[in-house]
Design a protein around this motif. Structure first.
Motif: not given
Lengths: 499, 106, 489, 498, 233, 98
Positions: C131-133, C173-174, C209-210, C215-219
């Motif tokens: 859902n977060l995705y 992330y996905l 996790l990495a 991915g989130l760091a990229l965003k």
């Protein structure tokens, strides 16, 4: 009168301090000028009318103020008040120059300082008044605005600031040693302080600047000639004595025998007395000669001071002598300086009278019998009598005093000589004349009613020296007259050879 | 080793390929292709990996379905943007040909 | 009541997105005002509820955690919901005046704006990885749409770059989600934590996790993955830039932080934590440095975002294998940093927009003399800057203080140095702007005066950022509220 | 909340509110702005006076609340705070009056007065701060609010000076923050307390404490312009005269010095600091700064720059005083906090008057200015003599008390420093005084303006004269109750009393 | 040279990435401990209102995902049509008279429509559903578009926007209906699950098709552009 | 065994098409290969017992994406044309110059 005395003291100090405030109004300067002689009057009354021994506590002042009066202070206060009064009268006639307001303000401030320091007993006010006098005096010295005056002012300021700092350091150390803010506690504490020598050195040097101690005197011959004449008179007559007073109230007289310091002071005094005379006779300007004469005279007083330092037993006696001598010298030197500014009247008779009046205070300095000088010299001689002193250098003192007397007269003669070359005939402003005459009167006549006290040293009637003493006074004068004649001859020969 | 795992592994390789494409290729449409390929790889892993354990699993399948729709939405939007960008700037890559220091989208 | 509030929170932005889609710009604006009112009230109500009663889990569709999606409504989440309401309202109100209503395509601003808001709410509350995705994608695409809105070539280039970065980040992330699901068979974060608590960790999901964090760091535009951010944030319309910088990047960071705090202890390792911290530090230094070099005003602000984001990632080293109290301190610090940066940066972008509007140029050196003509906006800019420089009494300072405490307390003093250096560098680039605005150049007297409402909004935000320092204790106390545990799976 | 709690807040808020109101007023609202300014200043003075009275009678003013976990915001009035607060309240009023006249007809007055009030609010905060954290809060606020004042003129030179100012102060702030945070993590939330907190500190943390102390002093030393952190001060002279006056006399340098006093007294405690061996080096540093800056001042030809170096030198007296670790010396240092403020503000007012009325900036242009502007020149003279330490002015009291204090703790070398510094002071001030009074006017003044009857605008005329009078009065009446000296003695009494 | 090195580096990194990913997958695959979601799913199927599990997950258990996902689609659509700043999407270039394409259209379009309908209907119990149906519908539209059939409704007017919003708004309304009854957001009222899902599916199909089609046709065709902020214009 | 063979082949084909879609010099060809990749993916989904995804992939992944991209390619042309048109591009770099 007891209640009024403190009030009078405050008035004496505060009255001159009003001058800066008055100066804010630009058109009051004439009033300020005419009020100059009135400023020292409260102090004069205080000195004349009151007894010693009153105290005025001012706990809110600086570090807690205490003003008081004793005999010594009274004498100095009197000298100061008289001198400033006559100089003030003189100034009213003398001043016709630009920057009157500035001069008056400086005059007032210097006067306040000079009066205040004689009354102050706590270190804070004493030092404050001393500094006030020093810094405001600068304004008097450079007043004429000539190049010379500025140079003299610069030298004066530099040395004065150094002196102030030396005093500050000395007082700080002393006060810390005494753990007291009162001058009266200093001598006792100083006698026992571990840093005694340092403190004594600082104080001697610090006040020495003012008192024209040899090597610290450079400003004197520069400053006195360039200042306006009434200012020179007070500088030489009164303010120089402030240094002396400083020594008298701070150094440990009567507490401990500081033979080393005593000897040094004696030597310094001797060097001052003789050396200044030698330098003085070489001067061409009358006021410069007088300045050197002041140094020379102060040298004699330093001599006595040295003796007093070295011999605690004898100190109280010497104190009286010093006080007497200071009074005598102040008045005489004041009149001499004032005479430098008078003009000769047109008539022959008038000229003779004028010359006599000019010369008399000078001769009084040299110890002419029936003058205050004779009394002072005799008292000094008695005070420094070899057998009554417990001091290594005591044997050398009488010859030194004699040499000093010779030097004094030589200087006076030199002064008259240079003055005669300069003096012009003309009309004196009445106030100027009045001031000068008052000064001469004070020196020659009023002196005898002043509250000096050297009982026991000179026989009564005090103004009449005993016959054996007359010779003692006169032979140095003769020697110097001879020397002067010699010099005159040499000079004439040389000038005729040149021509 | 089940077929599911095999596909998951294939997904991993596809991810690598797609990543390479995204980072290295400069033409925007190719980047888009690479993105889609990488997406497919991720979807394969997403379905393949759990199914290795428990057999057909509708949950990840539903997730992938959602993912595909999101991917097509993004792709379509990207195409529109790219076309308009091309229309305005005449370029089909972010930096132009000569200067491709920043090969990736980062 | 809570149910209503939750429904309102979820429903309003989506419904208003639809409503505004059907209207033109001016009507959209009016409708939006109503929506903003509703959203603010709902957010506030929810916040108060949680502040009083503690957090809870909210089952969507009536289906509980592993099968359905549950929202985790805790203090932190509602704080961010409230923050979003504040910032987004401000941006919305500002945009309503700022954006040119005569361009027909600007009507699409409103639906995109509302979708963005709904995506943000979804992310703050989300407790389900997938859902977060979807929430992230919602945010990313609407953000891209906003950046590109009616843009020219530069805006398009920026938005394409942004889109590609966002997509790659989402994919990473996905991928992580896929691995997590493969390992644990559940998508609920709480479920995974429960599982991790009862089992020993295995090596496999570490990569998950990495990947997710990367991915989130990229965003989030963590150095060195930051290059997409400055063009996008710099070129968008100011209210959009404000939204992006204030909230959008925070969303991805928020997820990363939640993941790290949930899984980090079991799945992470010290080296990784330090490496992320190092990246954050590099971002602080490098971003600030580049901000000093920019000639365009908004680029300066955008690079400042890069730098400020760097601070956030100090969370990773400061919470890994340290005592609970220090970890809490670090978390509180980061939370404050997020909030204060959101408020301040939004204020700053909005104020920058006003300034640009006023002087008619986006260059920093064109600002000369503006201090006389637009002092209010400049003052807002300055106040926001105070928070960014983390000078007291701003929220930024409170955050920095807590982080300093945490880094000194955990013995990782090097992060303290980074914090201080970052503060100084941010002062360097911000004062460059003030300096330009204080310069007195005689001939620049041509200024356009934007309307008062445009000037007031950034000021309000800036004051909030500034005042945050004084109320941090209250804010943090809500944040740290314990859960009402019965909702947990 | 009771009145005791409200008063400090109120004192702080007055200037803050004034600042906000001024920002809100339009640029052209001259009358309203001036009345707000003056009204607030007077009101604050009243509040401060009330608090001084209260503190003297042992009332505890204070308010605190938790700002962050483990950190409280504390406003508290003790004797030391009131000293600084009183100074800032008095001088704010005067400087405001002065600034109103000084900036007549110049642009950006709203900005100026807004930040000006903000700056005073920060000073008030610094004075009333009850712990290091609160102190830092206002300390940084001060930095920010002074920057617009420094660059007010907007010239290239001003902007450059502003940058230098910022580089120094912000770096200092960062160092300070680091130190405070470190201390906090070591020892928790430390409120200022007479006698300090580390009298019997754990020997394990001694090294940390020493390091922290060094950092604290370094951070505070920037604002206090301790050598070698003084570089910003002479440059900041480009600011308008009221700003320089404020920077030098009240706000910035005092904030630094005050901070050091707080650290030594109320955080570490004198005993602890000297036990840790921290005070002797500090006193050396202060002494060196005194002499170094005075020497540098000799070579300055720009009046304000000379005054700036003089400030650097004078502020170190405060630090020297407290670093000597004796009660009497401390009194000297503390009293100088006030004395230097009054005297230096006089000098800067005068410098501003010369610049504004006659266009004089350099010392060699001052010849004869005393005749044209006697009132200002009198004030300048008094200020200068005060700086030199001439009795009975304020500066003398400082030197005397500090000298006695130094002797009391057997630090005789301090006397040399005092004397040397006085000599140097005399060397660079007396020539100016000489030029003022005893030189003839060279020609036309660079830029002369005329104001009716007085030598300059009445707004400019009275403040320096008033401060000059105060300089004399606090010197002469040093032993009165509520005089700076008595107040400093009160502070020290409370500090050294167990 | 640098380019080549760069390429090599990236390639190596990607290979490494794949390898690590593969290894990770391998590890996870060999570690069978996990929750059992599919079992839970089948237990709850009866309450979902549909028979096909994927549909149940999509439109019931995780309907929030789906709601947001439609939101994503709508966003893409909005962003897309915001780019096409023209009132007419008529592109003369596209108007072909290719007989083959024309024939193809005549046959294909009805067929595809039917297919879409089937997929939609099948979604409830078999593979298929709104997405697939929508996609097919969109593909049909594309075909029509390529064939040059004017589609006036694709103009970015109110109609298009209504179409875009329709599916989403119906879904949203369905989601919020339950709240009025005091239930959670997105919880279908008891017994209403199936009909609601069907309705949602059908409107979604339409909307999805609309969005995709709109994105397809909203290619930029004019130069209207917004000036950058601060550009003097 | 045949299943494995089939899966293996399919995987290989997937990877091959993916790689060639990216590496192909001609953009049009790349898109065509990508469509093929999409179809293969659909098959793979069938193999993974995910018919829903298969359908969606076929319709969306292969079909719609393909058409979209083909359309785009036909407008954009490929690299060579790009280079030609670059001259009229307003080439303002507002981005990271690091």
């Amino acid at each position: 009168m007891m209640v009024a005395e403190p009030g009078l003291a405050v008035l004496a100090v505060c009255l001159p301090l009003l001058y800066p405030v008055m100066a804010l109004r630009a058109n009051w300067h004439r009033a300020m000028c005419f009020a100059l002689p009135l400023l020292p009057l409260p102090a004069f009354f205080l000195a004349v009318s009151s007894d010693s021994g009153w105290q005025l506590e001012l706990p809110w002042l600086l570090n807690g103020g205490l003003w008081a009066m004793d005999d010594l202070r009274r004498l100095f206060l009197l000298l100061t008040a008289v001198l400033w009064t006559v100089a003030g009268v003189y100034a009213v006639g003398y001043l016709a120059l630009p920057h009157m307001r500035r001069f008056c303000v400086c005059w007032g401030l210097t006067l306040a300082g000079n009066l205040g320091l004689t009354m102050a007993v706590d270190i804070g006010s004493f030092y404050s008044f001393f500094a006030l006098m020093t810094f405001a005096g600068y304004g008097l010295i450079v007043h004429e605005g000539t190049k010379e005056a500025h140079y003299a002012g610069r030298v004066y300021m530099a040395m004065a600031v150094l002196g102030e700092m030396s005093i500050l350091a000395g007082l700080l150390l002393a006060a810390s040693a005494a753990d007291s803010q009162l001058l009266t506690d200093l001598p006792t504490a100083l006698a026992r302080a571990p840093q005694r020598d340092l403190i004594v050195a600082l104080l001697i040097a610090g006040f020495g600047v003012k008192a024209g101690l040899p090597l610290l005197h450079f400003w004197l011959p520069l400053a006195h000639p360039v200042a306006p004449t009434p200012a020179s008179a007070v500088l030489s007559g009164a303010m120089i004595k402030a240094g002396l007073l400083g020594w008298l109230v701070t150094l440990p007289f009567g507490e401990v025998a500081l033979s080393g310091w005593g000897a040094s002071m004696v030597i310094a005094g001797a060097v001052g007395a003789i050396g200044a005379a030698i330098l003085g006779v070489l001067q061409h300007r009358p006021k410069a000669v007088l300045a050197y004469s002041s140094i020379s005279q102060m040298g004699l007083m330093v001599l006595m001071l040295g003796a007093a330092l070295a011999d605690p037993e004898r100190a109280p006696v010497l104190f009286s002598v010093i006080g007497l001598y200071a009074l005598h010298h102040g008045l005489a030197k004041g009149s001499l300086f004032l005479s430098a500014g008078v003009s000769l009247p047109a008539g022959r008779m008038g000229q003779v009278v004028t010359w006599i009046l000019i010369a008399l205070p000078g001769l009084s300095l040299a110890g002419l019998p029936f003058t205050s000088g004779a009394l002072a010299k005799l008292a000094m001689k008695a005070g420094l009598a070899e057998d009554s002193l417990d001091f290594a250098l005591a044997g050398y003192l009488p010859p030194l005093m004699t040499a000093g007397a010779i030097a004094t007269l030589l200087l006076v003669l030199r002064y008259l000589w240079t003055l005669s070359a300069k003096l012009e005939t003309g009309h004196n402003p009445p106030m100027l004349l009045a001031g000068w005459l008052a000064a001469v009167t004070a020196s020659l006549i009023a002196f005898w009613w002043m509250p000096w006290d050297v009982a026991g040293l000179v026989k009564a009637p005090v103004w009449l020296p005993a016959s054996y003493q007359v010779w003692a006074l006169v032979w140095p004068m003769l020697i110097s007259l001879a020397l002067a004649g010699l010099a005159l001859l040499v000079n004439q020969k040389r000038s005729s050879a040149r021509s | 080793m089940t077929p599911s795992l095999l596909y998951a592994m294939a997904g991993a390789v596809l991810c690598g390929i797609g990543l390479f494409g995204l980072l290295r290729l400069s033409h925007l449409l190719r980047k888009l292709l690479a993105f889609n390929i990488m997406g497919s790889g991720v979807f394969l892993i997403m379905v393949g990996l759990p199914q290795h354990h428990v057999g057909p699993d509708p949950v990840p399948q539903a997730l992938v379905l959602t993912g595909i729709v999101v991917a097509i939405a993004a792709t379509a939007l990207a195409v529109v943007l790219i076309r308009r960008y091309y229309h305005q700037s005449g370029m089909a890559s972010l930096e132009g040909e000569a200067d491709s220091r920043e090969g990736g989208p980062l | 009541m809570t149910l209503w509030l939750m429904a309102g929170l979820l429903f309003t932005p989506l419904a208003w997105a639809v409503l505004t889609l059907l209207t033109d710009f001016v009507w959209g604006r009016r409708v939006t005002w109503v929506g903003i009112l509703v959203q603010v009230f709902v957010s506030l109500g929810l916040w108060l509820t949680v502040a009083q009663n503690g957090g809870f889990y909210y089952d969507l569709g009536g289906w509980g955690a592993p099968l359905g999606i549950e929202l985790r409504v805790d203090g932190l989440a509602v704080t961010f919901v409230l923050l979003t309401a504040a910032v987004a309202s401000a941006c919305g109100l500002h945009a309503g005046v700022y954006i040119d209503r005569h361009k027909s395509w600007h009507r699409y601003f409103w639906p995109l704006f509302w979708f963005l808001w709904s995506g943000l709410n979804a992310v703050w509350l989300g407790g389900d990885l997938f859902n977060l995705y979807v929430g992230l994608e919602l945010i990313s695409l609407s953000a891209v749409g906003l950046v590109a809105l009616g843009g020219n070539a530069n805006a398009l280039r920026a938005s394409i770059r942004y889109l590609l970065a966002a997509l790659l980040g989402s994919l990473a992330y996905l991928l992580g989600v896929a691995l997590i699901y493969g390992q644990f068979g559940t998508l609920s974060i709480a479920g995974v934590v429960l599982w991790l608590d009862s089992h020993s960790a295995s090596a496999g999901p570490g990569l998950a996790l990495a990947l997710m964090v990367t991915g989130l760091a990229l965003k989030t535009a963590l150095f060195p993955l930051h290059r997409w951010l400055p063009p996008a944030h710099g070129i968008a319309k100011s209210p959009v830039s404000a939204l992006l910088s204030a909230l959008v990047v925070k969303a991805s960071f928020y997820i990363a932080a939640r993941l790290w705090l949930a899984f980090g202890e079991s799945l992470g390792n010290q080296a990784a934590a330090q490496a992320v911290g190092f990246m954050g530090s590099a971002a602080v230094i490098w971003g600030s440095w580049l901000a000093c070099k920019q000639v365009q005003l908004k680029q300066v602000v955008a690079y400042s975002s890069v730098a400020q984001i760097g601070y956030l990632f100090l969370l990773f080293p400061l919470t890994y294998s340290v005592s609970d109290s220090i970890s809490l301190q670090a978390q509180q610090g980061i939370t404050l940093q997020v909030i204060s940066h959101a408020l301040a940066k939004a204020a700053m972008f909005l104020a920058a927009g006003n300034l640009i509007l006023s002087v008619g140029s986006s260059r920093v050196d064109a600002l000369a003399g503006v201090s006389r003509f637009l002092p209010f906006s400049l003052f807002s800019f300055g106040l926001a800057g105070v928070s960014l420089m983390s000078l007291p009494p701003s929220g930024g300072f409170a955050a920095k203080w807590l982080l300093l405490q945490a880094s000194l307390g955990s013995g990782q003093w090097w992060w303290a140095l980074v914090l201080l250096a970052g503060g100084l560098l941010s002062a360097a680039y911000l004062f460059r702007i003030y300096r330009a605005s204080f310069a007195e150049i005689p001939e620049t007297d041509q200024f356009f005066h934007p309307s008062k409402s445009l000037e007031v909004i950034p000021m309000v935000l800036a004051l909030m950022a500034l005042g945050l320092g004084f109320v941090s204790e209250q804010v943090l106390s809500v944040m740290a509220l314990p859960f009402a545990e019965e909702g947990a799976p | 909340m009771t009145l005791e709690q409200w008063l400090p807040v109120f004192a702080l808020m007055i200037s803050l509110a004034a600042s906000l109101v001024i920002f809100a007023l339009p640029e052209t609202g001259y009358v309203r702005r001036t009345s707000v300014n003056l009204g607030a200043a007077v009101l604050k003075l009243v509040v401060v006076i009330v608090m001084v009275w209260g503190v003297f009678h042992g009332v505890n003013y204070g308010v605190s609340f938790t700002m962050l976990p483990g950190v409280t915001f504390v406003l508290r009035a003790d004797a030391l705070s009131m000293m600084f607060a009183g100074l800032s309240a008095v001088l704010w009023l005067l400087t405001t009056i002065y600034a109103v006249g000084y900036l007549e007809d110049s642009p950006n007055r709203r900005r100026f007065f807004g930040f000006f009030s903000l700056c005073v609010a920060s000073t008030m905060g610094i004075a009333l701060a009850g712990n290091l954290f609160t102190f830092f809060l206002f300390y940084e606020m001060l930095t920010l609010s002074t920057y617009p004042l420094v660059v007010h003129r907007g010239t290239e030179k001003a902007l450059r000076a502003g940058r230098t100012y910022l580089i120094y102060t912000l770096t200092g702030g960062a160092v300070l923050l680091f130190a405070i945070a470190w201390l906090h993590s070591l020892a928790g939330d430390l409120s200022f307390r007479d006698g300090g907190h580390f009298v019997d500190a754990d020997p394990d943390i001694h090294r940390s404490l020493i390091l922290i102390f060094i950092l604290l002093v370094a951070g505070l030393g920037v604002k206090a312009a301790l050598f070698p952190l003084h570089g910003w001060l002479p440059q900041a002279m480009v600011a308008p005269a009221p700003v320089s006056a404020l920077l030098h006399a009240v706000a910035v340098v005092k904030a630094g010095a005050f901070g050091i006093v707080r650290v030594v007294y109320d955080v570490y405690g004198v005993e602890a600091s000297s036990a840790l061996g921290l005070l002797a080096p500090l006193s050396w540093l202060a002494a060196f700064t005194i002499l170094y800056a005075s020497t540098r001042a000799l070579w300055q030809v720009d009046l304000k720059r000379r005054l700036a170096f003089s400030t650097i030198s004078q502020v170190s007296y405060i630090i020297l005083g407290i670093a000597l670790a004796g009660p009497l010396a401390a009194v000297g240092g503390l009293v100088h906090l006030l004395h230097q403020g009054i005297m230096k503000i006089t000098l800067f007012f005068c410098a501003g008057n010369y610049a504004e009325t006659l266009g004089i900036h350099r010392i060699d242009e001052m010849d004869g200015a005393g005749q044209r502007m006697p009132g200002t020149s009198v004030a300048f003279t008094i200020g200068a003599f005060g700086m030199i330490g001439a009795p009975p002015l304020a500066g003398f009291i400082t030197k005397w008390v500090m000298g006695s204090g130094a002797l009391a703790v057997n630090m005789d070398w301090v006397i040399l420093v005092l004397v040397g510094s006085s000599l140097l002071n005399a060397a660079y001030f007396l020539p100016i005084v000489h030029r003022l009074w005893f030189r003839e006017v060279k020609g036309a003044w660079p830029e002369e303006r005329h104001w009716g009857r007085l030598e300059t605008s009445p707004w400019l005329f009275w403040p320096p004269l008033l401060t000059a009078v105060v300089t004399v009065v606090i010197g002469v009446l040093a032993s009165l109750p509520f005089s700076p000296l008595s107040w400093a003695e009160l502070i020290v009494l409370r500090e050294y009393a167990p | 040279m640098i380019r080549a090195l760069r390429t090599c580096f990236i390639a190596l990194a990607c290979i490494a990435f794949s390898a690590v990913l593969g290894a990770s997958i391998w590890v996870i695959a060999g570690d069978p401990g996990q929750g059992n979601l599919s079992q839970l799913l089948s237990e709850n199927m009866s309450r979902s209102g549909v028979e096909h599990p994927v549909t149940a997950v999509l439109l019931n258990f995780r309907s929030y995902d789906t709601l947001l996902e439609i939101g994503v689609l709508v966003i893409a659509g909005i962003a897309g049509i915001s780019m096409s700043k023209t009132t007419s999407l008529e592109d003369p270039e596209l108007r072909t008279s290719d007989p083959l394409l024309y024939a193809l259209q005549r046959w294909f379009i009805p067929l595809m429509l039917v297919l879409a309908g089937y997929l939609l209907w099948a979604g409830a119990d078999r593979p298929g559903g709104a997405f697939q149906a929508g996609a097919v519908l969109a593909a049909t539209g594309v075909l029509m578009r390529l064939g040059g059939i004017p589609m006036e409704f694709l103009r970015p007017g109110l109609l298009l926007r209504l179409g875009l919003a329709l599916g989403f708004s119906v879904f949203l309304l369905a989601a919020v209906v339950s709240v009025i009854g005091g239930d959670a957001f997105l919880a279908y009222p008891p017994g209403m699950a199936k009909p609601l899902i069907l309705v949602i599916e059908s409107v979604l199909t339409l909307s999805i098709a609309m969005v995709l089609l709109a994105l397809f046709v909203s290619a930029p065709v004019n130069d209207a552009e917004d000036p950058e902020e601060g550009d003097p214009s | 065994m045949t299943d494995w063979l089939l899966d293996g082949l399919l995987v290989f084909a997937l990877l091959a098409t993916a790689a060639s879609a990216l590496l192909s010099r001609d953009l049009f060809r790349a898109v065509v290969v990508f469509i093929a990749f999409g179809l293969l993916m659909a098959v793979a989904w069938v193999r993974l017992q995910a018919p829903d995804i298969a359908l969606a992939e076929a319709a969306i992944g292969a079909g719609l994406t393909g058409v979209l991209l083909l359309d785009a390619v036909s407008h954009l042309g490929n690299k060579r044309q790009t280079a030609l048109r670059q001259t009229r591009g307003s080439h303002r770099q507002g981005s990271d110059q690091s």
